[in-house]
Design a protein around this motif. Structure first.
Motif, PDB file in Angstrom:
ATOM      1  N   UNK A  11      32.583  27.937  37.990  1.00 25.33           N
ATOM      2  CA  UNK A  11      33.829  28.661  37.768  1.00 25.33           C
ATOM      3  C   UNK A  11      34.822  28.446  38.901  1.00 25.33           C
ATOM      4  N   UNK A  12      35.518  27.327  38.823  1.00 25.46           N
ATOM      5  CA  UNK A  12      36.552  27.055  39.810  1.00 25.46           C
ATOM      6  C   UNK A  12      37.887  26.878  39.096  1.00 25.46           C
ATOM      7  N   UNK A  13      38.951  26.796  39.848  1.00 25.13           N
ATOM      8  CA  UNK A  13      40.265  26.625  39.245  1.00 25.13           C
ATOM      9  C   UNK A  13      40.787  27.921  38.658  1.00 25.13           C
ATOM     10  N   UNK A  14      41.775  27.824  37.766  1.00 22.44           N
ATOM     11  CA  UNK A  14      42.445  29.021  37.243  1.00 22.44           C
ATOM     12  C   UNK A  14      41.530  29.988  36.479  1.00 22.44           C
ATOM     13  N   UNK A  15      40.426  29.492  35.925  1.00 20.83           N
ATOM     14  CA  UNK A  15      39.518  30.364  35.179  1.00 20.83           C
ATOM     15  C   UNK A  15      38.406  30.946  36.042  1.00 20.83           C
ATOM     16  N   UNK A  16      38.422  30.619  37.321  1.00 20.84           N
ATOM     17  CA  UNK A  16      37.391  31.112  38.223  1.00 20.84           C
ATOM     18  C   UNK A  16      38.011  31.490  39.550  1.00 20.84           C
ATOM     19  N   UNK A  17      37.631  30.747  40.578  1.00 19.84           N
ATOM     20  CA  UNK A  17      38.213  30.968  41.901  1.00 19.84           C
ATOM     21  C   UNK A  17      38.923  29.699  42.331  1.00 19.84           C
ATOM     22  N   UNK A  18      40.194  29.822  42.656  1.00 19.49           N
ATOM     23  CA  UNK A  18      40.955  28.690  43.169  1.00 19.49           C
ATOM     24  C   UNK A  18      40.870  28.713  44.689  1.00 19.49           C
ATOM     25  N   UNK A  19      40.472  27.586  45.258  1.00 16.95           N
ATOM     26  CA  UNK A  19      40.331  27.506  46.716  1.00 16.95           C
ATOM     27  C   UNK A  19      41.624  27.922  47.410  1.00 16.95           C
ATOM     28  N   UNK A  20      41.449  28.559  48.532  1.00 16.38           N
ATOM     29  CA  UNK A  20      42.578  29.048  49.321  1.00 16.38           C
ATOM     30  C   UNK A  20      42.858  28.113  50.495  1.00 16.38           C
ATOM     31  N   UNK A  21      44.072  28.173  51.065  1.00 16.12           N
ATOM     32  CA  UNK A  21      44.340  27.397  52.277  1.00 16.12           C
ATOM     33  C   UNK A  21      43.435  27.880  53.411  1.00 16.12           C
ATOM     34  N   UNK A  22      43.081  26.994  54.342  1.00 15.99           N
ATOM     35  CA  UNK A  22      42.250  27.408  55.473  1.00 15.99           C
ATOM     36  C   UNK A  22      42.830  28.635  56.187  1.00 15.99           C
ATOM     37  N   UNK A  23      41.945  29.529  56.545  1.00 17.72           N
ATOM     38  CA  UNK A  23      42.264  30.760  57.276  1.00 17.72           C
ATOM     39  C   UNK A  23      43.146  31.726  56.489  1.00 17.72           C
TER      40      UNK A  23
END
Length: 182
Positions: free
Chosen positions: A146-158
């Motif tokens: 579950x990544x991307x818009x239907x899950x968790x979208x990675x955030x910028x560092x820090x």
């Protein structure tokens, strides 16, 4: 769904500090939650582990059982790895099951247990080629990633916001895995 057993498996990623919220949301949906923490996440909760055990009504597992010990875990109806750290993703995808957390899901997906995973790591960590390969390998094995818009979208560092981890999205998918909607 009161008879359904969910293994909620948390790795040492920011939302592990808030895994109690994931437990509460799962319980509100009728799951009997069995919480498994990888050793690093267990260390984070060490001073408050009794809170998690009171919340779930079960022993929180973070280590392999000793030979001859009875297994305290019933058969899982589904497994959710949330939040999945980049390190655990790459170990799992490479077939390294050196913790009880990774061992359970590595085996579970091949025993026909529905397994979903929602990551939590930053874009720099996610940009490494091993990550994409391991996500593809896990998906090929039947893991719902579950990544991307239907899950968790990675955030910028820090710039992560672990307290606002979307537990509800992961639980929606796990619920659909065990009770597909027509």
């Amino acid at each position: 769904m009161s008879e359904q057993v969910l293994y909620l498996i948390a790795c040492a990623a920011g939302p592990a500090e808030f895994v109690d919220e994931g437990v509460r949301q799962a319980q509100a949906r009728g799951w009997d939650v069995r919480l498994i923490l990888n050793p690093s996440a267990a260390r984070w909760w060490e001073p408050r582990l009794a809170e998690l055990e009171a919340l779930t009504g079960h022993w929180v597992r973070s280590q392999h059982r000793l030979p001859g010990e009875r297994d305290a875990l019933p058969k899982a109806s589904a497994m959710l790895v949330a939040a999945l750290s980049c390190t655990s993703l790459n170990k799992w995808g490479a077939g390294i099951a050196d913790t009880v957390a990774l061992g359970l899901v590595s085996e579970g997906v091949h025993l026909g247990v529905p397994v979903a995973a929602m990551p939590y790591f930053n874009r720099a960590q996610g940009a490494r080629p091993a990550g994409a390969r391991n996500v593809a390998d896990l998906r090929a094995q039947g893991v719902v990633f579950l990544d991307g818009p239907d899950g968790y979208e990675s955030h910028p560092p820090k710039q992560g916001a672990p307290a606002s981890f979307p537990w509800h999205r992961a639980l929606d998918v796990v619920g659909d895995l065990v009770s597909p909607t027509p």
